[in-house]
Structures are given as structure tokens and as C-alpha cells.
Design a protein around this motif. Structure first.
Motif, PDB file in Angstrom:
ATOM      1  N   VAL A   1     -20.605 -14.123  37.747  1.00 36.93           N
ATOM      2  CA  VAL A   1     -20.499 -15.589  37.668  1.00 36.93           C
ATOM      3  C   VAL A   1     -20.867 -16.217  39.013  1.00 36.93           C
ATOM      4  CG1 VAL A   1     -18.962 -17.436  36.886  1.00 36.93           C
ATOM      5  CG2 VAL A   1     -18.559 -15.132  36.132  1.00 36.93           C
TER       6      VAL A   1
ATOM      7  N   MET B   1     -20.873 -22.392  33.045  1.00 34.53           N
ATOM      8  CA  MET B   1     -19.419 -22.402  33.226  1.00 34.53           C
ATOM      9  C   MET B   1     -18.847 -23.793  33.003  1.00 34.53           C
ATOM     10  SD  MET B   1     -18.169 -19.456  33.814  1.00 34.53           S
ATOM     11  CE  MET B   1     -16.594 -19.942  34.483  1.00 34.53           C
TER      12      MET B   1
ATOM     13  N   TRP C   1     -17.831 -16.400  30.442  1.00 35.25           N
ATOM     14  CA  TRP C   1     -17.838 -15.076  31.102  1.00 35.25           C
ATOM     15  C   TRP C   1     -16.858 -14.119  30.432  1.00 35.25           C
ATOM     16  CZ3 TRP C   1     -13.844 -12.618  33.734  1.00 35.25           C
ATOM     17  CH2 TRP C   1     -12.734 -13.375  34.111  1.00 35.25           C
TER      18      TRP C   1
ATOM     19  N   ASP D   1     -13.126 -19.567  38.370  1.00 35.84           N
ATOM     20  CA  ASP D   1     -13.528 -19.025  37.074  1.00 35.84           C
ATOM     21  C   ASP D   1     -12.322 -18.485  36.312  1.00 35.84           C
ATOM     22  OD1 ASP D   1     -16.172 -19.512  37.969  1.00 35.84           O
ATOM     23  OD2 ASP D   1     -16.108 -17.629  39.080  1.00 35.84           O
TER      24      ASP D   1
END
Length: 1507
Positions: A526, A557, A564, A582
């Protein structure tokens, strides 16, 4: 699952889902707290709604109350917390609440700033795009924090703990999963503070104070101040402004922390207070650290000789194996690049770069050249091909961000990087090239600071397939650079870290060993693939081990936060590379996907796990996803830096083994750079997780971050330095900076190097814990050194965000930095304010942040600024560009919508205020001959006046009847009338007859003359003298501003008990008076001179016939005014020297005067200069306001003046008439601007007069030019005069105020002791002269009250001479120049009015010096004025720019006054141009301004009350 006492599990599923949706909206800031409560009540009708937390008047219940706890456990176990969870932990919130509760008990009421309502109207919420409150900057460790704040002053454990006792062996539970937004009270409504405005200000001398209705030009909006209620001092009884000032004073009475040390040296050298070392400060006590060695780097038999060789191998043997999968914006796979395609495309690109860019015989790129890689984050495939293509072509790739516009934050710094690396070629994709900003002709824009680049598109269709016999050259890895990674430093400069081919290969090997990578694994990345972990793991090590990388761009994202996690689930990925943000986003979206499994993960690498505030995110994520197969031991934080690359990484744990320990450290200890276990109070702790062990094959030390790289002790925090083959080699093209970072040799306590191995500085601060585990507590670039203590910017952000910011600021858009002001770092917080935040909410939030940071970190905030949403400069990936934000703040380009300055609380290094010694000096102790304290007495005299042959001015006029004297008033460029002495005499006779016949005026009575400038005024003056009356010349009220100007006229008439005279020619009788009055003695009063002083007092002085004659003779001798002369006068003819030159001097001397009323210049700017040229005038007199008008209005029109034939080469002397310090800058500007039309640089000079003596100095036609000296401002504040060189720090240029007039003697006197001073001292100017005024005129004739101003004697020295006190401070200096008699010339320098000086901190300040500094602070400051009120310094500045600049001025004004004058500004007032009142001589009326401000009559744009 209790939520406010409701069992949610008992509710229907759709209601639970709706409640969850509602909670999410609140945490995102999509609805207000009030809206949330309303909707929630509808969903749960049977539940009593809790008190709305949006009320600004009620504090929350104590944290122990059950309802409060319930409110904060809303989303327990459901989604792992709100969007805000990554900034907070319960520890943090409790600490902040405790700190604020302490302040709440004090019932503090901070005064809110006053803002004009129209200034900042935020646009409606719907029309604004709220910024991404969780912007995903790749360098955003400063904004991704759990707000776990540490609390009040930590107790230092006096005993040294063993290293094992640093660590809390029990694993910390989730510290954030249950917290939601806390709501804190918004201030208490304490009663209004006592009003202090009725207290009289300090007496400013015993003169009659002018009430509010004095003559003031430029009065704000023509308001009359006569209507306001006043005390005897003219100060309003009740006023909103003064109440706020009292509030501010009450606030500032609180004791400061740290306390202000008592320190002062009464010396010309200013010494900043040096804090004395605190004996309780914790000091490191452990032994010296031993370097920590990583495990040996294993030897693998089939390890490739270079990274390109690995790609070649997989391309040939595993061509179908997937190398990279890219996702589209929805999170679905877009394309997959196999190892075969990656190899073949990279070879094609390498061939094209080396052979196909130039003509056949010309090779544009050679091996070793640098090439920029410009690819968007959404296109990893093109980047991979370009990167490996460059490696195969043996050129050096320099990946950079895509420039979006010319105004990108830091765009010029990227240009510096490209320039220092010598980049001339940029590779990009076709789509990216089309999106780059272009000029109208279609060329790519030349970005600021960038070298000229050639752009090459690398899409497959543009590449040439190499011939079969061409193969790329793949040498064994050596020390040549392989690639250059950019790094933005703290000050914003962007440098390139060069990584050698062998370092790149070794780093891949070390990562493979540490992370136990296996061939064919799947990795989800990511992170940004262009740099740092994203590049090292996801692009380089992945290819080395034939790993399949799934790249999840930042844009995906934002659109699909769970993407992810879904990729890990679908591809059964073994490794994931993420940041805390994240983890958080996945928790946010968790409820959307219930069947995801993370059981396949063996390693979840947290790239910013070294950040202390990442602990809570990791815990919260584990809490939520443990039920989805996530194993606790797979979370692997790591520590990295661009220079040292990977410093340490936690290895994947064994299932079932105990989790690594945490260190719970005292915040107080950390600020002193030592490690202490927090044993006293869990709220004052910082919990840090380890980042594993040192990398294989590396050696690591901890050294002191400042000074020589001395090894730290075991309980000391220092900078981590690493020696490894797998690290950066240099800053490319910057050998000087490289040495300090990449070639560090640690030394021991004696300064002896411990070896010859060079280490690399990592920029990380940390320590080595038990079992050689590495702990990181912050970064060097986030370090703020305030008063010798270290504070981490991230910690301060976390504290600020714990103060319930949901309604006020965006969580992800807040930054902390420090600025250097007055010899120390000062902490500044800048945040983006939500459009729907109210003024009061914002101010309350700011004051609470102030209190929380003061309590928890023991550091004062200098400034807290809130800016409108989406206005802070962004990094390419959306975070805040800190160095640009700091530069905007310092340049005044931040445009905040709310600001709170707190210099009183955080500036603690000012010297102790000077204590004035009592003066008791007798003549015997100091008088020895002509010496005072070892210096010559400061006195000077003009030449001898000679005999004054006749002191009867009336007789003079009659005698000159036959002379060809002309007085020519000029209006609008045309001479409107001319009067010879004959005509003047006849008209004066008629007026005298009218006075005695029609007016029934008796001899000696006062008569007011109310005339516009012109012949009638002069004739009326002499008519009064002929009739034996005393003329009182008064400026007529201004027709456009009667409210402000009429009261002054009325007051003069009342005070002087005058008759009133305003006659036209046709009113005059035809015959002459029976006789012309002759005064029996020369001491009789000739006229009264009324004027408004700069302090706002109306004073009238009596001028005798003897004084008039002496003055006229003195001026005649000094200026050589003979009957053949012509002089031009552009002055107001109503008082002072202006009146003397208009009405008296020309009659006395018999020369022709050309009179130009200054108000005519408003309609015809060039009138004065054109008249000088037209009449070939040699001598002219003007005021500073005239000079300023010409400088500002005609400065750019000198060519036009030339074309009109204006030539000023005839002007020999241009004398500025003033009662103030010469304005050197204005005089120089005027001379320089009009040099082009012939004005001599030596022509401009000044005169000086005062109320007691209308003319003391006047630059004559003979004698030396006026001289300029530079004096030390620090000494001047102590009433000392120390000459310094031009350009010296703290130097002040002063110009001589003209030559002392014939017959005048001056002496410099101590105003308190009344004793003469030496020439190295500043003192009051006393004058002895035949033309001094006789005394003040008062309505009751109480001249005795003011006798000491006109007839006073020295306390010792020469006690016989009678002197007049001017009320001005100055000094006398003997120069090297010679006067007419051949003696060395004594120059008089006027520094300022004694009445206007500001006594602050025991020192004497002159307002003009502070105002000069303030005017320099920002381009939008037109004019400024300062005054004091109840010991607070108030600065009023006129804003000539846009109103959005108003709040920018507050910190700049505070900074410049603190830096240059060592004073803290109490109140900053921003007003419109023209509000500061100015009198007819161009002098500021500061006391009127003060009264208007306190009466709330200024209509300011903004008023800031500095804490």
C-alpha cells in the motif's frame, strides 16, 4: 455491548446498522453532534437523550461519571473505533481532561479577539470541499497520531533503574478501541472582570489635557468623540475594549511556568537571560553504550551478482510468473505484469535510451547519467519498467513526484534536487505527459527552479525492439550509484540519497533474510513504490525473490479503504506493507466486509511503526481483525530512514510465543533526553513498542544528537547511527553535507574516536532496550528544542487532538513546527478549521489546547493559528508540507481565520526589568571645572545674534511701506493675489478701524482670526496689532469633517475668551484708524499661538513683541533672507514656525514670499515643485506631510515632471519644519526620487522647534551640512548614547536637527535631577533664547503652574541662567566638521518627545522606533502607532492590503517587536488606512488614538489580545 445503557444486541439488525452508520457519520464529521443526537433519539425513542455536547457553556461531567464513560464507549467491539481512533487512546484523553479540569478550577476567562463581522464570512458548507481529513501523505508521521497524551509534570525517579525495569512485561491491551470523540467544555461564563478604565492613567506632565474633541486630521469615519462619557482624563468610563484588556491582565497575573529568572546586567551589551540549571533535572547515569551487532548476513550459493541479473533469470526461466498486479480506482485488478514482460520491456527501454534518443552518431545518454522518473502513483507497471530499464542501461534513475502545477508546495526544491543531480532527461508515460501543465503553445511548463528537461515517453509503442545480437550489459554490483532516492529535509530542501549497486543488492539480501522472504510469495503493497519501504520491499526485494506484488495506490485506498485487506484475502497474501493510516481505514470499513480472512498473513509490516503513536493503531487493528484470523505475532513494526535505509525490523514471531514488550517512559525524562520508567502516574507516560532487532550484517550505536557524535549512556536517548553495506552512500552532488551524515565516527566521553568505521546518521531518536531490542521515540526533524528541553512535534499534535476537535479542526490537517524568535525556539501549531466551526468554538478549542500542552508538556505555545479548509500547502501525496507552511507563517502568507498568540506565557528568557536607582546627586560630587562624570557637558550655542535694533513689529511694517515686498499666495498653480507692504499696511489699517469702531474691541483683548490661508489672514493679523488687540490664529473647521474639527475651534475660543474676526474686504470701513497702537514695552504679548501637541494636548503659548523680533532676526541671519530673496513656503499658517514664516519673517526681512497652502496639493500634487521651478526659488520650507505626499504621489512620475519642464537645480535649501525627530528615511527617499529633476542631495534638511521655543534649530545657508550618526538602541533605552558603525546590529540612524539659531543656547539635562549631563547621555533639551515664549496661556491666568517650563534653573553647574524646558529628549555630539568661526561644530540630535516615551520594563522606548520596526514587518502595513495602556503595549497598524491579510500581521508584529525591542506586545489592532489620527504637521496623535480605541470607536478589522 452496552451503548449509553442500551443493549444494542437486543435491537433489530437494521436499527443496529443504522446506528453504526450514524456513528460513522459523526466520526467523519459529516453531521454535527446535535444532528447525531437528534437522529439517534428517533432510532431509540425510549432512551433519554444525553445532554448535547455542542453547548459551549457546560463542561462535561467529571470523567468518573457513568454517563460520560458511556458516551465514550459507543462503538466498542463493533468496528474498532471511529475514524479518529488513530489519534487517541484512553490514557491520552484522561490526561488531557485532568489537565483541563485543573484549569477549569481557576475559572480563567481569556479575552476573545474582536473581529469585524464582514471580514471572514466562511462560504456555506455545501459549496466547500472539505479536505481529506485523513490525507495519506507518505511523510505524514506528524499527522497520523493516536492522541495518547501524557500528563502533568512527571516525577523523576532518583535511583537508576536497571534496563529491564524500563519495560512493562505485560502486553498492553487495546488503548484505543473503545474511544470516540470526547467533548470538552467550552469555557466558563465567569462574571465580567472589574473595569479598570476609570482609573487615571499615569500623569503625563502637568499640562492641560485636551479632551476628546481636539483638532485631529484623519479621524476614523468622522466620528465625534465629544459625545463619549469620560472621566477627567478623557478616558471612557465603560468600554468593551478596556474590559477585555482587564481580562487579559487578569490572565497574565497567573504565575508563569517556568518562572522568570531574575537576571539583568545594566550594561550596553544586552544579555539574554540564561536559565540556571535545575538541580532536579534527570541526568543519564548508566554506563557507555556498547555498539549493537546484527546477525551475520548469510551466504547463499545462488545469490545473483546484481539485481538486474535476478530479473534476467526470472524473465528467462519464469516468464509466465506474475510480477505485479495493479488495481483500478475501484480496487479491482487492472492488469498483471509477468516477469517475462517486465524483462522484455525493460530491455527495450534500455536499448531505446542508449541508442534511439539522438541522431545516429549522437548518443544523448551515457552510462552514469541521471534520469528523472515522473510517474503517477496509479501506474506502478510503467514505473517498474522505467526503473529496471534504467538499471539495465546503467543510467541512474531519480524517481520524483508528478508536478501538478507551478504552485505545488516544494516545487522549486525538487528543482534543486534535479539541478544538484545534473538531470537533463525525464521519463514519463503518455497519459502523465498529457496531464502535465502546459504553456499556451502546448509546451510543458518550465517549473520554478527546475533545469530545462527533455521529456521521453516510455509506453511500449514508442520503444524500439533491440536487434537479436544486442544484450544489456549486467556487471557485478559495485560501488557506483544504482539509483537516487529523494528526501525532503526539515527546512524544505530536497536532496538525493545515492544508493550504490552493491548497497542495493546487500539491502535486498538483508531484507530477505530478516523477513524470511521465499520465492513465489504474494505481497500486498500500500506504500509509495517510488521510495522508502515501498521501493525496497515492493519493487527491489520482490524481484530478487520472484515475489508477486499487488500494488494498492493511495487513490484506491481513499475510494475503497478495505481494498488491501480484500487483496490479502483473495490472493492469500503472505506479506503486507502498510502504514498506520491503512490499518485505521481498514477498521473504518470493516463492517462492509464480514467474511475477509487475514489468516494467510505471516508478516504485516508497519512502515511507520517506529512512531510512538503507532502502538494504539496496531492494538486496535489486532482487536478487530483477530477474529478474522489475524495472528498477533505477524505485526512487524520497523524503523527506516532514507540515509540508513532499513535500520531495524521486528521479525515475524512464533505462534503462541509471548508478544514483545513495551516501554512505558516518563515524558519529563524524555524531554531531558533520558530514559525513566513512568512509575508515578500512568497518564504522564509514553508507551513505545520495539521495532525489532538490528538488520543482518549491520552495526548500530546511539550518539548524542547535538555536538560531536559522542556515544550515549545506556539510559540516554540519542540518534541511531548505523554501519552497514546496505545503506545510502551520499547526498548526490553535495559533498559538504554528505560528510556530516554518511561519514560519522563515534567518540567516547573523552572525545577519542572508538574506531575508524564510518557510520550513517539515521535521523531517528531512540535507545537500545533489553535483549538488544531497538526502541524509537521520534525523529530529529520532528524535534523542537525549547529552552534546552526536547519536545516531539508528534506528541504535541496528539495532545492538541485529544482536546475534542471534531467540531473545530480536521484531524489529519494539523501541523506543529518551531520558529526562532528572541534567541529560542517557539512552538507554533497550525490547523485547518472546519467551515461550520463557530468563532467561539474555535477560540475555546485553541485556549484549551494551550492549557493542555502547558500542563502535559510544560511548554508554552507561542502561536496557534486556524486556517480555512483546504488552504495549507500539501505534499504530493496529500499531507501537509510543513516547511512551506512554516515559510507562509513567517512571510505573512498563511491567511488564518483565527489566531491566538501567547508570547507572555512562553517567552521566559527576557532580561529582568531594569530597576532605576534613586537619584540624589549633589553639585560637589560631580562638578569639577567643566566635567560631568568624566565627560564634557552636553551644551551647544548658535552664533551671536547682535543687537536687535527695534523690537516693535508694527513700526517695522510701517517702515517697510515703501519696500517692494511681495506676498504671493499660489492656489491651483496660479498666483491668486499679490500684496506689497503698502497694500498690506492699508488693509491692516482698515481692519484696525473696523475692530475699534464696529467691534468695540478694547486694547489687549484677544481676537480669534478664522481665515483660510491667504493675504486676508496676514492683513487681519497686522490689523489686530494696529488696534492693540492680541490675535489668536485658528484653523477654520473642515467642511467635510465638522464633527471632529469644530469642537477644537470652539475650545480655543472658550479658553482664550476671544472675540471673533472674519471680515471680507467689502465689510471694511473706508477710513484709517485715528492712530496705530504702539506697545509700551517689548514684553507685551504680540499674539497667542495655539497648537495640538502629539500627545493630544491643546496648548497656547504667549509670544511677546521682543520674542517676535528676536526670532525674525535670528531666522534672517541664519537663512540670509535679504530683500532681493524669494522663498516658497508650503506650510500651514496657523501655529509654530509655519505661522512665523507666513506672517512675520517676510515683513521683517523684506523678501518676497510665495505661499502655497498644503491642502492645495491634494488636488494638484505637483503644485509645490512646479512653483519652485517656475519662480527659480532657492530656499523653500515645507512639512513632512507635504514631503510624504510628493514622495508617494509623484515618486513614479519624475519623467513626466521632466517633460513638463520642472527643474529643481535652483533649490539650495529645502527645510522641513517639524517638532519631532528628523525622518531620515523619508528625507533620503525624497532626495533620491527627485534627483532626476535636478534636486541636490545636500538640499534637504530639517528644523526643530517646540511649544516653549518655536525655532531652536534651522539649517541655514552657511555652515556644515547636516550630519548623521548611528547610535546603539540598547544604550539609548538606558538614556545613554553610544555611537556605532553603520550596519551594526541594533543601530539607529539619527540626523542632526539643523544648525542652532543665532542667539540660542541649548543644554542637555537630566529631567529628574535637573542637573546637566555629559555628551554620552540622553536627556531633556533645555533652551535659553531671547525668542522663547513667555509662558502658557490659561483661562484663569495661573501661569505659576507652568512656570518651570519657561523659567527654570539647573540644580547645579550654572544656577543663574533661566532655561525653558522643551519636553524633548536629545543629545549633543561634537563633530569633526567646522562651523563658520572655524571651531568644531556641536550638533544637536532630537530623539523624541519626553511625554510620548514609553516606560516599559524599566527602560525608555520611543514609539517611532517600535513603529518603524512594525512597518517593516509586512508589505501590507501602511502606517502604525503604539501606546501603552495599563502596562500593556498596544500596536495599531493600518492595513493597506486585502482584509484576509489582517490576521497574518499579528504574529509578524509580535515577532519583530520581540526580536528588535525585547518587548512583548499585549494587544494588536488592525484598522483601515487613515484611521491613525495625524495633525497638520504630519505627526501622529497617539493619545487620541488610545482614547478612541478604549472608547471602542475605531471599528477595527481585528483586535488580537496576546496571552
Amino acid at each position: 455491548m452496552a451503548d449509553r445503557g442500551v443493549d444494542l444486541s437486543a435491537l433489530p439488525k437494521e436499527v443496529r446498522d443504522q446506528l453504526a452508520e450514524l456513528d460513522l457519520e459523526l466520526s467523519e464529521g459529516d453531521i454535527t453532534q446535535k444532528g447525531y443526537e437528534k437522529k439517534r433519539t428517533k432510532l431509540l425513542p425510549d432512551v433519554q437523550p444525553p445532554a448535547s455536547s455542542s453547548s459551549s457553556n457546560h463542561a462535561p461531567p467529571p470523567s468518573g461519571s457513568s454517563r460520560y464513560r458511556e458516551r465514550h464507549s459507543r462503538r466498542t467491539h463493533r468496528s474498532g473505533g471511529t475514524r479518529d481512533d488513530r489519534y487517541r487512546s484512553d490514557i491520552h484523553t484522561e490526561a488531557v481532561q485532568a489537565a483541563l479540569a485543573k484549569h477549569k478550577e481557576e475559572k480563567m476567562a481569556l479575552p476573545m479577539p474582536t473581529k469585524r463581522r464582514s471580514t471572514y464570512v466562511q462560504s456555506p458548507i455545501e459549496t466547500r470541499t472539505p479536505p481529506d481529513s485523513s490525507s495519506g501523505s507518505e511523510d505524514e508521521t506528524s499527522v497520523r497520531r493516536q492522541s495518547s497524551v501524557v500528563a502533568p509534570p512527571p516525577m523523576v525517579n532518583p535511583n537508576l533503574q536497571s534496563p529491564d525495569s524500563w519495560i512493562n512485561r505485560t502486553v498492553q491491551g487495546s488503548s484505543t478501541s473503545s474511544s470516540a470523540s470526547s467533548t470538552l467544555s467550552h469555557g466558563e461564563n465567569s462574571g465580567p472582570p472589574p473595569d479598570v478604565t476609570a482609573v487615571a492613567p499615569p500623569s503625563r506632565g502637568s499640562r492641560v489635557d485636551l479632551p476628546s474633541n481636539a483638532v485631529v486630521r484623519g479621524m476614523s469615519r468622522g466620528q465625534s468623540r465629544s459625545s463619549m462619557m469620560e472621566t477627567a482624563d478623557g478616558v471612557p468610563v465603560s468600554s468593551r475594549v478596556s474590559t477585555k484588556i482587564q481580562q487579559l491582565l487578569n490572565t497574565l497575573k497567573r504565575p508563569k511556568r517556568p518562572p522568570l529568572s531574575e537576571f539583568f546586567t545594566d550594561d550596553s551589551e544586552e544579555i539574554v537571560e540564561v536559565p540556571q540549571p535545575d538541580p532536579n533535572t534527570p541526568k543519564p547515569e548508566g554506563r557507555q553504550i556498547i555498539p549493537v551487532k546484527g546477525e551475520p548476513l548469510g551466504v547463499v550459493s545462488n545469490w545473483p551478482p546484481a539485481l538486474q541479473a535476478a530479473l534476467a533469470r526470472w524473465g528467462a526461466t519464469q516468464g509466465k510468473s506474475p510480477a505485479l498486479t495493479a488495481l483500478d480506482i475501484t480496487g479491482k485488478p487492472l492488469y498483471t505484469l509477468t516477469y517475462g514482460k517486465l524483462w522484455s520491456r525493460s530491455v527495450k527501454l534500455a536499448y531505446t535510451l542508449l541508442n534511439k534518443l539522438g541522431t545516429k552518431n549522437e548518443q544523448i545518454l551515457k552510462p552514469g547519467d541521471r534520469v528523472a522518473l515522473v510517474y503517477p502513483n496509479s501506474d506502478p507497471g510503467m514505473f517498474w519498467v522505467a526503473f529496471y530499464g534504467c538499471l539495465l542501461a546503467e543510467v541512474i534513475p531519480v524517481p520524483i513526484e508528478v508536478p501538478l502545477s507551478r504552485k505545488d508546495a516544494g516545487i522549486s526544491q525538487v528543482g534543486f534536487l534535479l539541478g544538484s543531480c545534473g538531470v537533463g532527461l525525464a521519463l514519463t508515460s503518455e497519459i502523465c505527459l498529457k496531464g502535465l501543465p502546459k504553456t499556451p503553445t502546448g509546451e510543458i511548463l518550465q517549473f520554478k527552479g527546475w533545469p530545462r528537461l527533455k521529456w521521453v515517453v516510455t509506453d511500449s509503442k514508442y520503444l524500439t525492439k533491440p536487434s537479436k545480437d544486442w544484450q544489456p550489459h549486467i556487471p557485478t554490483a559495485n560501488t557506483d550509484p544504482a539509483y537516487i532516492e529523494y528526501k525532503a529535509s526539515k527546512d524544505g530542501t530536497v536532496v538525493g540519497v545515492a544508493v550504490s549497486k552493491v548497497a542495493m543488492l546487500t539491502h535486498c539480501q538483508a531484507l530477505t533474510q530478516a523477513c524470511n522472504y521465499c520465492e513465489g510469495e504474494t505481497l500486498v503493497n500500500v506504500l509509495d513504490f517510488k521510495k522508502d519501504m515501498g521501493l525496497w520491499h515492493g519493487v527491489l526485494t520482490a524481484v530478487m525473490n520472484r515475489i508477486h506484488t499487488i500494488s494498492v495506490p493511495y487513490a484506491v485506498m481513499k475510494a475503497c479503504p478495505l481494498s488491501w485487506v480484500q487483496r490479502v484475502h483473495i490472493h492469500k497474501a503472505r506479506v503486507a506493507l502498510v502504514k498506520c493510516r491503512d490499518l485505521h481505514w481498514a477498521m473504518m470499513a470493516h463492517r462492509e466486509q464480514r467474511d475477509t480472512s487475514l489468516a494467510s498473513l505471516r508478516m504485516l509490516v508497519v512502515a511507520d511503526g517506529a512512531n510512538p503513536w503507532s502502538v494504539s493503531s496496531c492494538d486496535a487493528f489486532l482487536n478487530v481483525f483477530q477474529s478474522h484470523g489475524l495472528k498477533p505475532e505477524v505485526i512487524c513494526p520497523c524503523a527506516t530512514s532514507p540515509e540508513a535505509m532499513t535500520v531495524a525490523i521486528r521479525r515475524p514471531g512464533v505462534p503462541g510465543a509471548p508478544l514483545p514488550a513495551r516501554a512505558i517512559l516518563s515524558m519529563g525524562g524524555l524531554s531531558h533526553g533520558v530514559i525513566r520508567v513512568n512509575t508515578e502516574d500512568k497518564n504522564s507516560a509514553l508507551t513505545v513498542q520495539d521495532v525489532g532487532h538490528v538488520m543482518p550484517g549491520a552495526l548500530m550505536c546511539i550518539v548524542r544528537p547535538d555536538g560531536p557524535p559522542q556515544l550515549c549512556k545506556t539510559d540516554e536517548i540519542g540518534e541511531i547511527i548505523v554501519n552497514s553495506r546496505a545503506g545510502g552512500n551520499m547526498y548526490y552532488g553535495l559533498p559538504g553535507v554528505t560528510k556530516n551524515t554518511f561519514e560519522v565516527i563515534p567518540v567516547n566521553a573523552n572525545g577519542v574516536p572508538i574506531g575508524e568505521i564510518p557510520f550513517v546518521r539515521s535521523g531517528l531518536l531512540g535507545f537500545v532496550g533489553p535483549g538488544s531490542l531497538i526502541f524509537v521515540v521520534g525523529k530529529i526533524e520532528g524535534l523542537l528544542m525549547v529552552s534546552g528541553r526536547r519536545h516531539n512535534a508528534d506528541d504535541l499534535v496528539a495532545t492538541a487532538l485529544a482536546v475534542e476537535p471534531v467540531k473545530t479542526v480536521y484531524r489529519g490537517r494539523i501541523t506543529v513546527f518551531s520558529v526562532t524568535v528572541f534567541y529560542d525556539e517557539r512552538v507554533v501549531i497550525v490547523a485547518e478549521q472546519r467551515p461550520d466551526a463557530s468563532e467561539e468554538d474555535s477560540f475555546q478549542w485553541m485556549s484549551r489546547v494551550l492549557q493542555a500542552i502547558d500542563s502535559i508538556h510544560q511548554v508554552g505555545l507561542y502561536c496557534l493559528a486556524l486556517v480555512p479548509a483546504n488552504t495549507l500547502p500539501k505534499t504530493p501525496l496529500g499531507g501537509i508540507h510543513i516547511s512551506d507552511t512554516k515559510q507562509f507563517f513567517l512571510d505573512g502568507n498563511l491567511h488564518p481565520c483565527n489566531i491566538l498568540m501567547c508570547p507572555h506565557t512562553c517567552v521566559t528568557n527576557l532580561p529582568k526589568p531594569r530597576q532605576k536607582q534613586p537619584v540624589g546627586v549633589g553639585p560637589a560630587s560631580v562638578m569639577v571645572g567643566n566635567l560631568v562624570a568624566g565627560k564634557r557637558i552636553a551644551q551647544a550655542a548658535g552664533r551671536d545674534l547682535g543687537m536687535i535694533e527695534d523690537q516693535d513689529l508694527v513700526r517695522k511694517v510701517v517702515e517697510f511701506v515703501s519696500l517692494p515686498l511681495c506676498i504671493t499666495p499660489v492656489l491651483q498653480g496660479v498666483a491668486v493675489s499679490t500684496a506689497t507692504c503698502v497694500q498690506l499696511h492699508k488693509r491692516a489699517e482698515k481692519i484696525a478701524a473696523a475692530l475699534t469702531e464696529k467691534g468695540s474691541i478694547n486694547t489687549g483683548e484677544n481676537v480669534v482670526l478664522l481665515y483660510p490661508p491667504g493675504i486676508d489672514l496676514i492683513a487681519a493679523f497686522y490689523g489686530c496689532l494696529y488696534a492693540g488687540c492680541v490675535p489668536v490664529n485658528v484653523r477654520p473647521p473642515h467642511p467635510q469633517n465638522l464633527a471632529a474639527t469644530l469642537p477644537t475651534v470652539r475650545m480655543i475660543i472658550d479658553v482664550s475668551v476671544c472675540a471673533f474676526l472674519h471680515m471680507h474686504a467689502y465689510d471694511l470701513p473706508r477710513r484709517r484708524p485715528p492712530q496705530i497702537y504702539k506697545p509700551p514695552t517689548a514684553e507685551m504679548i504680540a499674539y497667542l499661538d495655539f497648537s495640538v501637541s502629539t500627545t493630544g494636548m491643546l496648548t497656547g503659548v504667549k509670544i511677546s513683541h521682543a520674542a517676535v523680533s528676536a526670532l525674525c532676526r535670528s531666522i534672517k541671519l541664519q537663512c540670509e533672507l535679504y530683500s532681493s530673496r524669494q522663498i516658497a513656503i508650503c506650510l500651514d499658517p496657523y501655529c509654530g514656525l509655519g505661522f512665523v514664516l507666513w506672517c512675520l519673517a517676510s515683513v521683517y526681512s523684506g523678501h518676497q514670499s510665495v505661499l502655497i497652502p498644503p491642502f492645495e496639493l491634494e488636488s494638484c500634487l505637483s503644485l509645490w515643485l512646479s512653483t519652485l521651478s517656475q519662480y527659480r526659488i532657492r530656499d523653500t520650507f515645507c512639512s513632512y506631510s507635504v514631503m510624504e505626499l510628493c514622495t508617494k504621489g509623484l515618486g513614479t512620475q519624475t519623467e513626466l515632471l521632466k517633460a513638463r519642464g520642472v527643474n529643481l537645480s535652483c533649490v539650495r535649501s529645502c527645510v522641513v519644519i517639524a517638532e519631532e525627530r528628523p525622518r531620515l528615511a523619508l528625507s533620503h527617499s525624497f532626495s533620491k526620487l527627485f534627483k532626476d529633476v535636478g534636486l541636490s542631495s545636500r538640499a534637504v534638511s530639517t528644523a526643530f522647534g517646540s511649544r516653549v521655543n518655536l525655532a531652536i534649530c534651522l539649517q541655514g545657508t552657511t555652515g556644515p551640512d547636516p550630519c548623521t550618526v548611528y547610535v546603539d538602541m540598547k544604550s539609548l533605552r538606558h538614556d545613554r548614547v553610544r555611537l556605532v558603525e553603520r550596519g551594526a546590529p541594533q543601530s539607529l540612524p539619527l540626523m542632526e536637527s539643523g544648525k542652532i539659531l543665532p542667539g540660542v543656547r541649548v543644554i542637555i539635562v537630566n529631567p529628574e535631577t535637573r542637573g546637566p549631563l555629559g555628551d554620552s547621555h540622553l536627556g531633556e533639551i533645555w533652551v535659553n533664547s531671547p525668542h522663547s515664549a513667555s509662558g502658557y496661556y490659561t483661562i484663569y491666568g495661573e501661569e505659576s503652574l507652568q512656570a518651570n517650563h519657561f523659567n527654570t534653573k539647573l540644580s547645579f553647574g550654572d544656577p543663574q541662567t533661566l532655561w525653558a524646558r522643551t519636553g524633548y529628549l536629545g543629545f549633543v555630539k561634537r563633530t569633526e566638521l567646522l562651523d563658520a568661526s572655524g571651531d568644531r561644530h556641536d550638533a544637536l540630535f532630537v530623539v523624541g518627545s519626553l511625554d510620548e516615551t514609553l516606560e516599559l520594563r524599566g527602560l525608555r522606548y520611543h514609539p517611532i522606533d517600535i513603529e518603524t520596526s512594525v512597518s517593516r514587518a509586512h508589505r501590507s502595513i501602511a502606517e502604525s502607532a503604539v501606546f501603552t495602556w495599563t502596562n500593556l503595549l498596544v500596536v495599531v497598524s493600518e492595513l493597506c492590503g486585502s482584509e484576509q491579510d489582517a490576521l497574518d500581521l499579528v504574529p509578524l508584529i509580535t515577532n519583530v517587536v520581540l526580536e528588535e525591542h525585547h518587548l512583548i506586545v499585549g494587544v494588536v489592532v488592525i484598522v483601515d488606512p487613515g484611521v491613525i489620527p495625524i495633525n497638520s504637521r504630519g505627526e501622529k496623535q497617539r493619545m487620541h488614538l488610545r482614547d478612541s480605541f478604549l472608547a471602542d470607536q475605531l471599528d477595527p478589522i481585528y483586535v488580537a489580545y496576546n496571552m
